[in-house]
Scaffold this motif. Structure first.
Motif: not given
Length: 119
Positions: A74, A76, A78-80, A82, A84, A93, A95, A100, A117-118
């Protein structure tokens, strides 16, 4: 005509009830393995799996990608929002299902798990 439709719907729901109940049980499974060593010590290992054989990862476990559905590394950034953050040196990281997992590059030890997170 209307009576036949209602009766067929009721019979179908009665026939499918055990299948739906069985699939709900199959979503989570816990396996406990107990081994006794020659020196008398007992080693107990418990593994909980979710649907599609996805594990509930915990810190300190060894990560095995065979038990990680949708496995991929992953980014990270893109998912701060959420939960990460930038991985420390020597970690990445990945998936695993809807979670995660922060995994060490060497040894594959799990350091942190951010659940769901997904979608």
């Amino acid at each position: 005509m209307f009576k036949k439709i209602i009766l067929s719907a009721i019979s179908a729901s009665v026939a499918l009830t055990p299948i739906v109940a069985a699939s709900a049980e199959a979503q989570t499974r816990t396996v406990t393995t107990v081994k006794e060593r020659r020196n008398g010590t007992v080693v107990q290992r418990t593994v909980t799996t979710r649907q599609n054989n996805a594990r509930n990862w915990r810190a300190g476990q060894r990560f095995d990608r065979r038990y990680a559905p949708n496995y991929r590394v992953i980014d990270y950034r893109q998912y701060r929002g959420r939960g990460l953050y930038a991985p420390p040196r020597g970690y990445r990281w990945v998936r695993s299902g809807r979670d995660a997992v922060l995994v060490a590059d060497r040894g594959g030890t799990v350091r942190t798990v951010v659940t769901r997170i997904y979608r």
